[in-house]
Design an enzyme around this catalytic site. Structure first.
Site, mmCIF file in Angstrom:
data_model
loop_
_atom_site.group_PDB
_atom_site.id
_atom_site.type_symbol
_atom_site.label_atom_id
_atom_site.label_comp_id
_atom_site.label_asym_id
_atom_site.label_seq_id
_atom_site.Cartn_x
_atom_site.Cartn_y
_atom_site.Cartn_z
ATOM 1 N N MET A 84 0.852 -1.194 0.000
ATOM 2 C CA MET A 84 0.000 0.000 0.000
ATOM 3 C C MET A 84 0.881 1.235 0.000
ATOM 4 O O MET A 84 1.707 1.428 0.902
ATOM 5 C CB MET A 84 -0.933 0.005 1.212
ATOM 6 N N SER A 85 0.652 2.043 -1.020
ATOM 7 C CA SER A 85 1.457 3.235 -1.223
ATOM 8 C C SER A 85 1.400 4.165 -0.001
ATOM 9 O O SER A 85 0.314 4.441 0.523
ATOM 10 C CB SER A 85 0.900 3.922 -2.468
ATOM 11 N N GLN B 130 8.231 -4.016 -4.240
ATOM 12 C CA GLN B 130 7.394 -3.923 -5.437
ATOM 13 C C GLN B 130 7.831 -2.751 -6.316
ATOM 14 O O GLN B 130 7.971 -1.621 -5.847
ATOM 15 C CB GLN B 130 5.921 -3.724 -5.067
ATOM 16 N N CYS C 194 -1.948 -1.481 -10.626
ATOM 17 C CA CYS C 194 -2.248 -0.076 -10.324
ATOM 18 C C CYS C 194 -3.213 0.503 -11.374
ATOM 19 O O CYS C 194 -2.925 0.481 -12.570
ATOM 20 C CB CYS C 194 -0.961 0.743 -10.281
ATOM 21 N N LYS D 135 1.885 -8.875 -8.971
ATOM 22 C CA LYS D 135 0.545 -8.640 -8.403
ATOM 23 C C LYS D 135 -0.314 -8.003 -9.492
ATOM 24 O O LYS D 135 0.075 -6.993 -10.082
ATOM 25 C CB LYS D 135 0.625 -7.738 -7.175
ATOM 26 N N ASN E 143 -6.757 -11.735 -2.941
ATOM 27 C CA ASN E 143 -6.790 -10.438 -2.248
ATOM 28 C C ASN E 143 -8.069 -9.673 -2.599
ATOM 29 O O ASN E 143 -8.506 -9.670 -3.745
ATOM 30 C CB ASN E 143 -5.542 -9.638 -2.664
ATOM 31 N N GLY E 144 -8.619 -9.030 -1.581
ATOM 32 C CA GLY E 144 -9.732 -8.120 -1.817
ATOM 33 C C GLY E 144 -10.860 -8.256 -0.823
ATOM 34 O O GLY E 144 -11.472 -9.312 -0.688
ATOM 35 N N ASP E 145 -11.072 -7.183 -0.073
ATOM 36 C CA ASP E 145 -12.250 -7.044 0.800
ATOM 37 C C ASP E 145 -12.283 -8.003 1.983
ATOM 38 O O ASP E 145 -13.365 -8.287 2.502
ATOM 39 C CB ASP E 145 -13.554 -7.206 0.004
ATOM 40 N N GLY F 127 -5.084 -5.781 2.867
ATOM 41 C CA GLY F 127 -4.614 -4.397 2.744
ATOM 42 C C GLY F 127 -5.267 -3.492 3.768
ATOM 43 O O GLY F 127 -4.698 -3.169 4.810
HETATM 44 C C1 LIG Z 1 -4.146 3.366 0.011
HETATM 45 C C2 LIG Z 1 -3.849 2.193 -0.857
HETATM 46 C C3 LIG Z 1 -2.642 2.108 -1.502
HETATM 47 C C4 LIG Z 1 -2.352 1.006 -2.315
HETATM 48 N N1 LIG Z 1 -1.129 0.918 -2.900
HETATM 49 C C5 LIG Z 1 -0.800 -0.202 -3.602
HETATM 50 C C6 LIG Z 1 0.517 -0.391 -4.113
HETATM 51 O O1 LIG Z 1 1.411 0.434 -3.914
HETATM 52 N N2 LIG Z 1 0.759 -1.512 -4.849
HETATM 53 C C7 LIG Z 1 -0.206 -2.471 -5.083
HETATM 54 O O2 LIG Z 1 0.056 -3.470 -5.733
HETATM 55 N N3 LIG Z 1 -1.443 -2.327 -4.564
HETATM 56 C C8 LIG Z 1 -1.755 -1.232 -3.834
HETATM 57 N N4 LIG Z 1 -2.997 -1.117 -3.276
HETATM 58 C C9 LIG Z 1 -3.956 -2.217 -3.452
HETATM 59 C C10 LIG Z 1 -3.889 -3.200 -2.276
HETATM 60 O O3 LIG Z 1 -2.657 -3.863 -2.248
HETATM 61 C C11 LIG Z 1 -5.024 -4.223 -2.376
HETATM 62 O O4 LIG Z 1 -4.869 -4.916 -3.578
HETATM 63 C C12 LIG Z 1 -6.411 -3.590 -2.334
HETATM 64 O O5 LIG Z 1 -6.496 -2.599 -1.338
HETATM 65 C C13 LIG Z 1 -7.497 -4.644 -2.081
HETATM 66 O O6 LIG Z 1 -7.238 -5.319 -0.869
HETATM 67 P P1 LIG Z 1 -8.026 -4.955 0.499
HETATM 68 O O7 LIG Z 1 -9.485 -5.014 0.204
HETATM 69 O O8 LIG Z 1 -7.571 -6.005 1.479
HETATM 70 O O9 LIG Z 1 -7.611 -3.581 0.898
HETATM 71 C C14 LIG Z 1 -3.310 -0.018 -2.485
HETATM 72 C C15 LIG Z 1 -4.531 0.073 -1.834
HETATM 73 C C16 LIG Z 1 -4.812 1.158 -1.019
HETATM 74 C C17 LIG Z 1 -6.143 1.216 -0.312
#
Ligand SMILES: Cc1cc2nc3c(=O)[nH]c(=O)nc-3n(C[C@H](O)[C@H](O)[C@H](O)COP(=O)(O)O)c2cc1C
Length: 364
Positions: A43-44, A96, A126, A165, A226-228, A250
């Site tokens: 997560m960025s 990454q 992304c 990813k 991954n997701g939700d 995430g």
């Molecule tokens: C604030 C934020 C920043 C993110 N930055 C990245 C990133 O840098 N690289 C990446 O592959 N995914 C990034 N994601 C996506 C997450 O890795 C993840 O795939 C997405 O949030 C879904 O998972 P979750 O529902 O568990 O949050 C980001 C998501 C969020 C919310």
């Protein structure tokens, strides 16, 4: 790093952590070892060394850095190079990278490798316009005929594993995760993490676990779903029935830093994590973040967001949030935070309304 201080957890919290961590089982995804199949997502501006380290201590089986620009690395951009920082205490970390040019990605991967991560991960998820219009991130999903060369160019001189990813596809009409996994396998990548949304979907709707399960069922490589997965019971349910070899979380850990540990709770357990435990975690995050920044303003901004996320779902959080955002001083912020969390009854549990949007933009 300025100082190497780490406030110990109370024996009560440490014992709960140790008990639940004992239930974790190490896994191999391809040739990459993790402490458990529950990983922290990249997560960025969040998955930086201090937070990753904290999450590993709280049960994440491994972590991935925020996305880092290959061009920033190759142009010797100082800020980008700082993003490559790995804490010596981190165990299972991947870096990454993102970019559209395989040669530039390959050069950057060799630089990143010097920092001793366990693997290099390619961002192909992304959805952000700035990245996609240049051909990076999820735009790579659109040109699968270029992928074999992209992967092999990056892998050629790399001596650590390469992973990727992705999203499920560019849009509903072009769900091509299976094809990408196949190419990744052919080119010798170790595993594929899949966010169960398309690029067009951005963060709308829900992650499509039917697609993830179907891809994982037939996949020739380990798949990380991954997701939700916002709550521990969702992680537990998914772990019990999934074809994925691992799951990636995430946003869940932002509001519940104990989610990795709670995923190992059983019906017979009496362990729970209350407001005092949250405050201890916030204190440790403060310790770690202060080791990586000398600027009080940066520390304040970082701490504020984590404090507010971690408070979400506890009683009186709206007032507390208001107070935190009006406090310009770091010392006061930590004092108000202590007063808030320690003032809550220790049996208070969280109640989060998951129908409300939370963090609906990101880089993957
Ligand atoms: C604030 C934020 C920043 C993110 N930055 C990245 C990133 O840098 N690289 C990446 O592959 N995914 C990034 N994601 C996506 C997450 O890795 C993840 O795939 C997405 O949030 C879904 O998972 P979750 O529902 O568990 O949050 C980001 C998501 C969020 C919310």
């Amino acid at each position: 790093m300025t100082k190497a201080l780490r406030t110990p957890f109370s024996s009560d919290l440490q014992q709960k952590i140790d008990t639940l961590k004992e239930r974790q089982k190490k896994i191999m995804l391809g040739s990459v070892e993790f402490n458990s199949p529950l990983l922290l997502a990249p997560m960025s501006a969040i998955s930086i060394a201090p937070f990753r380290l904290l999450m590993e201590e709280l049960g994440a089986g491994g972590t991935v850095s925020e996305l880092i620009s290959c061009h920033g690395i190759n142009y010797q951009n100082e800020k980008t190079h700082q993003m490559l920082t790995i804490d010596p205490r981190e165990e299972h970390i991947g870096i990454q990278l993102f970019g559209e040019d395989p040669e530039a990605m390959a050069r950057a991967a060799l630089v990143a490798q010097e920092r001793n991560p366990k693997f290099i991960d390619i961002n192909m998820g992304c959805p952000v316009r700035k990245v996609v219009t240049k051909g990076g991130g999820s735009a790579l999903l659109k040109e699968t005929q270029k992928l074999a060369n992209f992967f092999s160019t990056m892998k050629k001189d790399l001596s650590i594993p390469l992973t990727v990813k992705i999203r499920t596809g560019w849009d509903e009409e072009n769900i091509n995760a299976k094809e990408v996994v196949h190419i990744a396998k052919e080119e010798g990548l170790e595993f594929v993490a899949i966010h169960g949304r398309t690029r067009t979907q951005q963060y709308k709707g829900h992650a499509n676990w039917n697609i993830l399960e179907s891809v994982a069922c037939e996949a020739e490589l380990p798949i990380i779903g991954n997701g939700d997965l916002h709550e521990a019971h969702e992680v537990r349910d998914r772990m019990g029935q999934t074809n994925c070899q691992a799951l990636m979380l995430g946003r869940g850990p932002l509001r519940n830093p104990f989610i990795f540990l709670e995923s190992y709770l059983t019906a017979d357990d009496t362990i729970n994590f209350g407001p005092k435990d949250y405050f201890e975690v916030i204190t440790r995050l403060y310790d770690y973040l202060s080791q990586y920044t000398d600027r009080e303003r940066t520390l304040l901004v970082q701490m504020r967001k984590h404090i507010v996320w971690m408070a979400q779902g506890f009683p009186g959080v709206a007032n507390f949030r208001g107070q935190i955002f009006q406090t310009p001083d770091l010392g006061d912020t930590m004092k108000f935070t202590e007063d808030y969390f320690m003032g809550l009854d220790h049996r208070t549990s969280k109640s989060i309304d998951h129908s409300e949007a939370f963090m609906t933009s990101g880089h993957g």
